[in-house]
Design an enzyme around this catalytic site. Structure first.
Site, PDB file in Angstrom:
ATOM      1  N   HIS A 128      -2.135  -2.463  -1.178  1.00 15.42           N
ATOM      2  CA  HIS A 128      -1.198  -2.525  -2.298  1.00 15.42           C
ATOM      3  C   HIS A 128      -0.255  -3.719  -2.211  1.00 15.42           C
ATOM      4  CE1 HIS A 128       2.401  -1.398  -4.670  1.00 15.42           C
ATOM      5  NE2 HIS A 128       1.480  -0.974  -5.511  1.00 15.42           N
TER       6      HIS A 128
ATOM      7  N   ASP B  78      -5.129  -2.299  -5.410  1.00 15.77           N
ATOM      8  CA  ASP B  78      -4.881  -3.734  -5.447  1.00 15.77           C
ATOM      9  C   ASP B  78      -5.743  -4.362  -4.372  1.00 15.77           C
ATOM     10  OD1 ASP B  78      -2.380  -4.043  -7.265  1.00 15.77           O
ATOM     11  OD2 ASP B  78      -1.886  -2.382  -5.940  1.00 15.77           O
TER      12      ASP B  78
ATOM     13  N   HIS C 209      -3.104   6.468  -8.309  1.00 16.33           N
ATOM     14  CA  HIS C 209      -2.518   5.214  -7.837  1.00 16.33           C
ATOM     15  C   HIS C 209      -2.671   5.094  -6.326  1.00 16.33           C
ATOM     16  CE1 HIS C 209       1.129   2.561  -7.049  1.00 16.33           C
ATOM     17  NE2 HIS C 209       0.297   1.826  -7.758  1.00 16.33           N
TER      18      HIS C 209
ATOM     19  N   GLU D  76      -6.751   3.466  -9.070  1.00 17.06           N
ATOM     20  CA  GLU D  76      -6.136   2.148  -9.091  1.00 17.06           C
ATOM     21  C   GLU D  76      -5.989   1.672  -7.660  1.00 17.06           C
ATOM     22  OE1 GLU D  76      -2.865  -0.636  -8.458  1.00 17.06           O
ATOM     23  OE2 GLU D  76      -2.979   1.411  -7.710  1.00 17.06           O
TER      24      GLU D  76
END
Length: 89
Positions: free
Chosen positions: A69, A56, A27, A54
C-alpha cells in the site's frame, strides 16, 4: 495512473454503468484478519463475499513489482525506507 488508448473510454463506460450503485471493495484485502496485501487477506475478503479487491503496487529499484500500500516500508514492517530505492533482496 496512465491509461493506454481505448482504456479511458472503457473505464468511463464501466463507471457510468454502475452510477448510483454502492460497491464495496476489499481495501488491501481483509486486512483486519490477515496482513494487508497478502493472499490470506485477499482470500478473506473473497470469503466474506467481496466482489472487488483493491491493492497498490510499487516497483523496487531492480524492477520487481510488489503489492504494497505505502511507498515506504516503515508503517507495517521492521524496515524503513522507500521501496523504489531498495532492491528486492
Amino acid at each position: 495512473m496512465t491509461l493506454n488508448p481505448g482504456q479511458e473510454s472503457a473505464m468511463y463506460e464501466l463507471l457510468a454503468s454502475r452510477a448510483g450503485r454502492v460497491h464495496v471493495c476489499g481495501h488491501r484485502g481483509h486486512s483486519l484478519e490477515a496482513p494487508e496485501n497478502t493472499m490470506a487477506a485477499f482470500q478473506g475478503a473473497i470469503d466474506l463475499g467481496y466482489k472487488y479487491l483493491e491493492t497498490d503496487v510499487h516497483v523496487t529499484r531492480d524492477g520487481v513489482v510488489i503489492a504494497f500500500h505505502d511507498s515506504r516500508l516503515d508503517r507495517v514492517t521492521d524496515r524503513e525506507g522507500e521501496i523504489a530505492e531498495m532492491s528486492w533482496d
